[in-house]
Write an enzyme that holds these catalytic residues in place. Structure first.
Site, PDB file in Angstrom:
ATOM      1  N   LYS A 145       0.832  -1.197   0.000  1.00 42.82           N
ATOM      2  CA  LYS A 145       0.000   0.000   0.000  1.00 42.82           C
ATOM      3  C   LYS A 145       0.874   1.258   0.000  1.00 42.82           C
ATOM      4  CE  LYS A 145      -3.283   2.400   2.965  1.00 42.82           C
ATOM      5  NZ  LYS A 145      -4.057   2.354   4.201  1.00 42.82           N
ATOM      6  N   GLY A 159      -4.290  -1.848   5.559  1.00 37.37           N
ATOM      7  CA  GLY A 159      -3.533  -3.000   5.052  1.00 37.37           C
ATOM      8  C   GLY A 159      -4.177  -4.317   5.431  1.00 37.37           C
ATOM      9  N   GLU A 189      10.956  -4.486   3.958  1.00 40.58           N
ATOM     10  CA  GLU A 189      11.023  -5.901   3.596  1.00 40.58           C
ATOM     11  C   GLU A 189      10.605  -6.103   2.139  1.00 40.58           C
ATOM     12  OE1 GLU A 189       9.553  -4.599   6.218  1.00 40.58           O
ATOM     13  OE2 GLU A 189       9.747  -5.847   8.009  1.00 40.58           O
ATOM     14  N   HIS A 221      -3.410 -32.316  20.322  1.00 44.78           N
ATOM     15  CA  HIS A 221      -2.261 -33.098  20.758  1.00 44.78           C
ATOM     16  C   HIS A 221      -1.100 -32.179  21.107  1.00 44.78           C
ATOM     17  CE1 HIS A 221      -4.328 -36.741  19.523  1.00 44.78           C
ATOM     18  NE2 HIS A 221      -4.809 -35.966  18.555  1.00 44.78           N
TER      19      HIS A 221
HETATM   20  O1  F6P Z   1       4.069  -2.733   9.479  1.00 43.37           O
HETATM   21  C1  F6P Z   1       2.731  -3.032   9.586  1.00 43.37           C
HETATM   22  C2  F6P Z   1       2.063  -2.649   8.363  1.00 43.37           C
HETATM   23  O2  F6P Z   1       1.957  -1.282   8.381  1.00 43.37           O
HETATM   24  C3  F6P Z   1       0.709  -3.306   8.206  1.00 43.37           C
HETATM   25  O3  F6P Z   1      -0.311  -2.609   8.769  1.00 43.37           O
HETATM   26  C4  F6P Z   1       0.622  -3.442   6.727  1.00 43.37           C
HETATM   27  O4  F6P Z   1      -0.343  -4.367   6.365  1.00 43.37           O
HETATM   28  C5  F6P Z   1       2.026  -3.855   6.392  1.00 43.37           C
HETATM   29  O5  F6P Z   1       2.818  -3.076   7.238  1.00 43.37           O
HETATM   30  C6  F6P Z   1       2.454  -3.694   4.962  1.00 43.37           C
HETATM   31  O6  F6P Z   1       2.379  -2.368   4.554  1.00 43.37           O
HETATM   32  P1  F6P Z   1       2.449  -1.994   3.021  1.00 43.37           P
HETATM   33  O7  F6P Z   1       1.324  -2.669   2.342  1.00 43.37           O
HETATM   34  O8  F6P Z   1       2.344  -0.501   2.996  1.00 43.37           O
HETATM   35  O9  F6P Z   1       3.770  -2.483   2.498  1.00 43.37           O
END
Ligand code: F6P
Length: 555
Positions: A210, A271, A216, A388
């Site tokens: 978003k 998100g 990452e 389990h």
């Molecule tokens: O770090 C948490 C967050 O902000 C979530 O709320 C979101 O879904 C995720 O990171 C990924 O964010 P983006 O879609 O902006 O990469």
């Protein structure tokens, strides 16, 4: 949107619930079932394709009456309407939370700050449809003119968990030739393991973010791009293999994604509520657009139920209020999600983000400190495996964690008696949690086993199971696009209901941001030639030094 005074805990409705809990303290559910042989009938609800059995709860008619009163005193019906209408229910970010618009089948317009958003929602679905058709029909091909065989979705959090859950939940609906993989973690192992199995000329990457700022996702996208370029691809053919979904088109373009390969998202979709948007593309590519639309229709059905059913017959409201009952009046810190369906095994992970990121808050919407419990720890896993493993703690531990058992009447894979056995396991767990085993029963069992009096005295307390542990059982016909859509929407609304009662902003996540901020500074220190650890606490500094000693100062 903040609540008017008095504060939650000083309301008469709150006090009445406290008094009622004190009166219920020594009531055992076993006795409630004995006193009322029709208890199931009294506390079962059929709605929106589900049967909810909530009879195995520490409730009477009075408990429910008091909980509904509390909900009304918190203006729950008005707040629900405000969310559906697109008011700025996300107060700290001053915007609406309109995931419900993404699945609306109504003809009405929905306005955000004076602009009808529905035309763009619908045109994006049409664009998705076209794209899915082009890829599935092999019209859209890779740089060597081969059809795609694999889709890699790169995204994290809501841009990962929701689509991943749906893809797995709807595996029986995968059509065509595409395999779908998800890469989220910055742990290099994740992307390495995925890419190792793939051919660049038949792999399509979906970059899902978003914000298009998430470390990452950007780092993993760069790895994917380099892998593509080093394995036969070139700059000119990147556009055939990289597609993005984002609300930040300029950042995606700057990153090298062609504008015509970018699907929109909007700041009014959180998100963790975004699987219904183009973020659902990896799912749509595997299950087809018809099934994706059925998923939306299922969620819409739940939206309609939530919006129109009286509180007393409203699935998300009942589930939400029961959570408040246990969290605020019985001292429960956790809530278990126990799907008895292999296809739904990703549900606890998705609901963890949905619920804990939404309601893990400690100030009210007006910014006042909160003096009561808010969102619980959400945990769980697929049944019967959990029986389990961690179910022991549910049965005899010292912690109270109400549980939701979720089970379909029909399986996609009927093999022998498997489904009947699975169903029996599910029922026996909720029954065991409810009734437990009292001392008399435990003694009788030990006697029947031929144990001596001394042995019985030594063992009996270990064998007693308190019972009286609450659970809900949510039954669906089968995991289909419609029912899975409705199920996820049900939990979204349950989360919203609780957020309203607790008067928190369920649509922001400022706590997550702190880790991101600090992470940048620490990375600089890990990579720096000389230390500046003096500026940080000794623990973090010591650990930075350990890393540097092992890796040198620059990577
Ligand atoms: O770090 C948490 C967050 O902000 C979530 O709320 C979101 O879904 C995720 O990171 C990924 O964010 P983006 O879609 O902006 O990469």
């Amino acid at each position: 949107m903040s609540q008017a005074t008095p504060s939650l805990t000083s309301r008469p409705e709150w006090q009445a619930l406290k008094d009622h809990q004190a009166a219920m303290q020594d009531v055992h559910m076993r006795d409630l079932f004995q006193q009322d042989p029709q208890r199931f009938k009294h506390y079962v609800l059929d709605a929106a394709g589900f049967t909810l059995d909530y009879s195995k709860n520490l409730i009477t008619d009075e408990s429910l009456e008091l909980l509904f009163r509390l909900a009304r005193s918190c203006n729950l019906p008005e707040r629900m309407e405000a969310m559906f209408r697109g008011e700025h229910v996300n107060v700290t970010e001053d915007r609406p939370a309109l995931h419900t618009a993404l699945r609306s089948l109504a003809k009405d317009s929905i306005e955000v700050d004076g602009k009808d958003i529905m035309p763009e929602v619908r045109s994006t679905l049409t664009r998705m449809e076209e794209f899915v058709w082009r890829v599935q029909s092999t019209q859209w091909r890779g740089f060597t003119n081969k059809p795609f065989t694999d889709v890699v979705s790169i995204g994290i959090g809501g841009s990962f968990l929701g689509p991943k859950l749906i893809s797995a939940a709807l595996k029986p609906y995968w059509s065509g030739h595409l395999n779908c993989h998800y890469v989220a973690n910055i742990d290099g192992t994740h992307i390495s393991e995925v890419l190792r199995k793939l051919d660049p000329d038949t792999t399509l990457f979906l970059i899902q973010s978003k914000s298009f700022r998430t470390q990452e996702t950007l780092e993993n996208t760069e790895v994917a791009r380099q892998w593509f370029l080093q394995n036969g691809g070139c700059q000119d053919t990147i556009s055939k293999h990289f597609v993005a979904v984002t609300a930040n088109t300029p950042a995606a373009v700057k990153f090298g994604i062609k504008e015509e390969n970018i699907f929109p998202m909007w700041d009014w979709v959180g998100g963790r509520y975004s699987l219904w948007s183009a973020i659902g593309l990896p799912t749509a590519l595997t299950i087809g657009m018809e099934n994706f639309r059925a998923l939306l229709a299922g969620a819409y059905r739940m939206d309609q139920h939530f919006r129109t059913a009286p509180l007393e017959q409203n699935l998300p409201v009942i589930l939400g209020l029961l959570g408040v009952w246990y969290g605020n009046f019985w001292g429960a810190d956790a809530h278990a999600i126990l799907p008895y369906d292999h296809y739904l095994r990703g549900l606890p992970a998705h609901l963890q983000q949905l619920d804990m990121e939404s309601n893990g808050k400690c100030v009210t919407q007006a910014g006042e400190p909160i003096a009561y419990q808010t969102g619980p720890i959400i945990w769980g896993g697929a049944g019967a495996n959990g029986q389990h493993a961690y179910h022991q703690l549910l049965h005899q531990g010292t912690k109270l964690s109400p549980a939701d058992f979720i089970i379909p009447l029909q399986t996609h894979n009927p093999i022998g008696n498997h489904h009947a056995i699975l169903f029996a396991n599910c029922l026996s767990q909720s029954q065991a949690l409810m009734q437990g085993k009292n001392e008399e029963e435990a003694r009788a069992e030990l006697q029947a086993e031929g144990k001596s009096r001394t042995e019985i005295d030594r063992l009996v307390r270990h064998k007693v199971i308190q019972g009286n542990k609450p659970s809900n059982t949510l039954v669906l016909e089968r995991a289909t696009p419609e029912s899975v859509g409705a199920l996820v929407a049900l939990y979204e609304h349950r989360t919203f209901v609780q957020g309203v009662i607790w008067d928190v902003d369920s649509f922001d996540q400022w706590g997550v941001e702190l880790g991101k901020q600090l992470g940048k500074g620490i990375l600089d220190q890990l990579m720096a030639p000389t230390g500046e650890e003096g500026k940080t606490d000794s623990s973090t500094a010591g650990l930075i030094q350990l890393f540097r000693n092992r890796h040198g100062s620059s990577q």
